[in-house]
Design a protein around this motif. Structure first.
Motif, PDB file in Angstrom:
ATOM      1  N   LEU A  67      -2.348   5.779 -10.210  1.00  0.00           N
ATOM      2  CA  LEU A  67      -3.233   4.876 -10.997  1.00  0.00           C
ATOM      3  C   LEU A  67      -4.139   4.221 -10.004  1.00  0.00           C
ATOM      4  O   LEU A  67      -5.324   4.121 -10.465  1.00  0.00           O
ATOM      5  N   GLN A  68      -3.845   4.208  -8.754  1.00  0.00           N
ATOM      6  CA  GLN A  68      -4.789   3.397  -7.638  1.00  0.00           C
ATOM      7  C   GLN A  68      -6.021   4.524  -7.598  1.00  0.00           C
ATOM      8  O   GLN A  68      -6.919   4.058  -7.429  1.00  0.00           O
ATOM      9  N   TYR A  69      -5.624   5.855  -7.685  1.00  0.00           N
ATOM     10  CA  TYR A  69      -6.792   6.782  -7.485  1.00  0.00           C
ATOM     11  C   TYR A  69      -7.604   6.729  -8.457  1.00  0.00           C
ATOM     12  O   TYR A  69      -9.000   6.867  -8.204  1.00  0.00           O
ATOM     13  N   ILE A  70      -7.420   6.447  -9.825  1.00  0.00           N
ATOM     14  CA  ILE A  70      -8.249   6.265 -10.803  1.00  0.00           C
ATOM     15  C   ILE A  70      -8.953   4.853 -10.772  1.00  0.00           C
ATOM     16  O   ILE A  70     -10.184   4.689 -10.756  1.00  0.00           O
ATOM     17  N   ASN A  71      -8.229   3.891 -10.376  1.00  0.00           N
ATOM     18  CA  ASN A  71      -8.862   2.332 -10.385  1.00  0.00           C
ATOM     19  C   ASN A  71      -8.053   1.694  -9.230  1.00  0.00           C
ATOM     20  O   ASN A  71      -6.749   1.107  -9.631  1.00  0.00           O
ATOM     21  N   PRO A  72      -8.626   1.491  -8.102  1.00  0.00           N
ATOM     22  CA  PRO A  72      -7.953   0.681  -6.978  1.00  0.00           C
ATOM     23  C   PRO A  72      -7.607  -0.741  -7.091  1.00  0.00           C
ATOM     24  O   PRO A  72      -6.966  -1.235  -6.693  1.00  0.00           O
ATOM     25  N   LYS A 122       3.177  -8.407  -4.550  1.00  0.00           N
ATOM     26  CA  LYS A 122       2.375  -6.947  -4.160  1.00  0.00           C
ATOM     27  C   LYS A 122       3.213  -5.741  -3.989  1.00  0.00           C
ATOM     28  O   LYS A 122       4.243  -6.000  -3.223  1.00  0.00           O
ATOM     29  N   TRP A 123       2.623  -4.809  -4.267  1.00  0.00           N
ATOM     30  CA  TRP A 123       3.182  -3.332  -4.068  1.00  0.00           C
ATOM     31  C   TRP A 123       2.200  -2.412  -3.239  1.00  0.00           C
ATOM     32  O   TRP A 123       1.131  -2.757  -3.400  1.00  0.00           O
ATOM     33  N   GLU A 124       2.732  -2.085  -2.060  1.00  0.00           N
ATOM     34  CA  GLU A 124       2.022  -1.601  -1.249  1.00  0.00           C
ATOM     35  C   GLU A 124       2.283   0.197  -1.423  1.00  0.00           C
ATOM     36  O   GLU A 124       3.634   0.728  -1.089  1.00  0.00           O
ATOM     37  N   THR A 125       1.333   0.826  -1.130  1.00  0.00           N
ATOM     38  CA  THR A 125       1.254   2.465  -1.122  1.00  0.00           C
ATOM     39  C   THR A 125       0.292   2.652   0.025  1.00  0.00           C
ATOM     40  O   THR A 125      -0.278   2.005   0.415  1.00  0.00           O
ATOM     41  N   PRO A 126       0.539   4.206   0.363  1.00  0.00           N
ATOM     42  CA  PRO A 126      -0.543   4.587   1.326  1.00  0.00           C
ATOM     43  C   PRO A 126      -2.124   4.172   0.730  1.00  0.00           C
ATOM     44  O   PRO A 126      -2.953   4.399   1.641  1.00  0.00           O
ATOM     45  N   LEU A 127      -2.308   4.118  -0.356  1.00  0.00           N
ATOM     46  CA  LEU A 127      -3.590   3.783  -0.838  1.00  0.00           C
ATOM     47  C   LEU A 127      -3.987   2.477  -0.913  1.00  0.00           C
ATOM     48  O   LEU A 127      -4.975   2.165  -1.345  1.00  0.00           O
ATOM     49  N   HIS A 154      12.408   4.244  -7.446  1.00  0.00           N
ATOM     50  CA  HIS A 154      11.320   5.094  -7.166  1.00  0.00           C
ATOM     51  C   HIS A 154      10.544   5.395  -8.566  1.00  0.00           C
ATOM     52  O   HIS A 154       9.652   5.784  -8.355  1.00  0.00           O
ATOM     53  N   ALA A 155      11.152   5.311  -9.887  1.00  0.00           N
ATOM     54  CA  ALA A 155      10.571   5.769 -11.021  1.00  0.00           C
ATOM     55  C   ALA A 155       9.296   4.842 -11.214  1.00  0.00           C
ATOM     56  O   ALA A 155       8.297   5.345 -11.899  1.00  0.00           O
ATOM     57  N   VAL A 156       9.221   3.638 -11.010  1.00  0.00           N
ATOM     58  CA  VAL A 156       8.198   2.888 -10.974  1.00  0.00           C
ATOM     59  C   VAL A 156       6.936   2.996 -10.137  1.00  0.00           C
ATOM     60  O   VAL A 156       5.741   3.506 -10.006  1.00  0.00           O
ATOM     61  N   GLU A 157       7.366   3.139  -8.788  1.00  0.00           N
ATOM     62  CA  GLU A 157       6.367   3.114  -7.534  1.00  0.00           C
ATOM     63  C   GLU A 157       5.607   4.655  -7.390  1.00  0.00           C
ATOM     64  O   GLU A 157       4.548   4.580  -7.179  1.00  0.00           O
ATOM     65  N   VAL A 158       6.613   5.614  -8.162  1.00  0.00           N
ATOM     66  CA  VAL A 158       5.896   6.965  -7.890  1.00  0.00           C
ATOM     67  C   VAL A 158       4.784   6.961  -8.586  1.00  0.00           C
ATOM     68  O   VAL A 158       3.735   8.040  -8.465  1.00  0.00           O
ATOM     69  N   GLN A 159       4.457   6.256  -9.778  1.00  0.00           N
ATOM     70  CA  GLN A 159       3.222   6.315 -10.717  1.00  0.00           C
ATOM     71  C   GLN A 159       2.075   5.625 -10.015  1.00  0.00           C
ATOM     72  O   GLN A 159       0.925   5.957 -10.200  1.00  0.00           O
ATOM     73  N   ILE A 160       2.319   4.520  -9.139  1.00  0.00           N
ATOM     74  CA  ILE A 160       1.064   3.689  -8.701  1.00  0.00           C
ATOM     75  C   ILE A 160       0.034   4.453  -7.910  1.00  0.00           C
ATOM     76  O   ILE A 160      -1.208   4.387  -8.378  1.00  0.00           O
ATOM     77  N   PRO A 161       0.292   5.537  -7.026  1.00  0.00           N
ATOM     78  CA  PRO A 161      -0.729   6.286  -6.350  1.00  0.00           C
ATOM     79  C   PRO A 161      -1.649   6.684  -7.276  1.00  0.00           C
ATOM     80  O   PRO A 161      -2.969   6.704  -7.026  1.00  0.00           O
TER      81      PRO A 161
END
Length: 204
Positions: free
Chosen positions: A69-74, A24-29, A60-67
């Motif tokens: 994408l999460q905003y659009i679809n958690p 799993k990858w974790e972000t603030p979202l 960082h290039a992968v992880e910077v995109q994830i928030p």
């Protein structure tokens, strides 16, 4: 629901063509799951891609995109990939493996290449070079993109991921690209003497 996110290596850590197939990858979202079935299928279909976790630790290039994408679809799932510089033939093989995995599993997936365009050049010089790269992208021509990247000394870090994406997109039936936006860091800072540039291109 699944995003295959391909980034370049900056740290040089781990395997040269890294796919992270579990976890799993974790972000603030919140957290996102890896689409393990799709990741393992890519690894199965490519002779170059390797199971690896270390390459992703300092990137960082992968992880910077994830928030975004999460905003659009958690509930998204991801397949994180990190690629080092390589011959075009290797990148194309990995791209075809990505396309083959999507097709075999019947996934509704988006392939996303993440990275910057020209680095630390005057804005007009960066734009002139970058538009040559973008022209090749819009034509879905990873061979010409690679030639221009090398011959014009374009300092984009995303050439490998983009070439891989184009190879995959063509395999899946893409017929063209669209430039959504081109900007540089000077548009935010006001300093256009030494910029990093960014291009958003959609292949469909």
């Amino acid at each position: 629901d699944t995003f295959i996110i391909i980034g370049p290596t900056h740290s040089g850590m781990g395997e040269p063509f890294s796919v992270m197939p579990e976890g799993k990858w974790e972000t603030p979202l919140g957290t996102v799951d890896i689409d393990s079935e799709l990741a393992w299928k890519i690894l199965d279909l490519s002779q170059y891609a390797e199971e690896d976790y270390l390459a992703h630790r300092e990137e960082h290039a992968v992880e910077v995109q994830i928030p975004f994408l999460q905003y659009i679809n958690p509930k998204i799932r991801i397949v994180p990939m990190i690629l080092t510089e390589a011959s075009l033939g290797i990148l194309q093989e990995i791209g075809r493996a990505v396309a083959g995995a999507i097709r075999e599993l019947g996934r509704e997936a988006v392939i996303l290449a993440s990275g910057d365009m020209s680095h630390y050049e005057p804005a007009e010089q960066a734009r002139e070079k970058d538009m040559k790269a973008v022209e090749a992208m819009l034509a879905l021509d990873e061979d010409e993109l690679t030639r221009r990247y090398n011959n014009l000394h374009i300092t984009m870090c995303a050439q490998g991921p983009v070439a891989t994406l184009i190879a995959a997109a063509k395999e899946l039936g893409a017929t063209g690209g669209e430039l959504v936006k081109y900007m540089n860091s000077g548009d935010a800072t006001g300093d256009h003497s030494d910029v990093v540039a960014y291009a958003g291109v959609i292949f469909k």
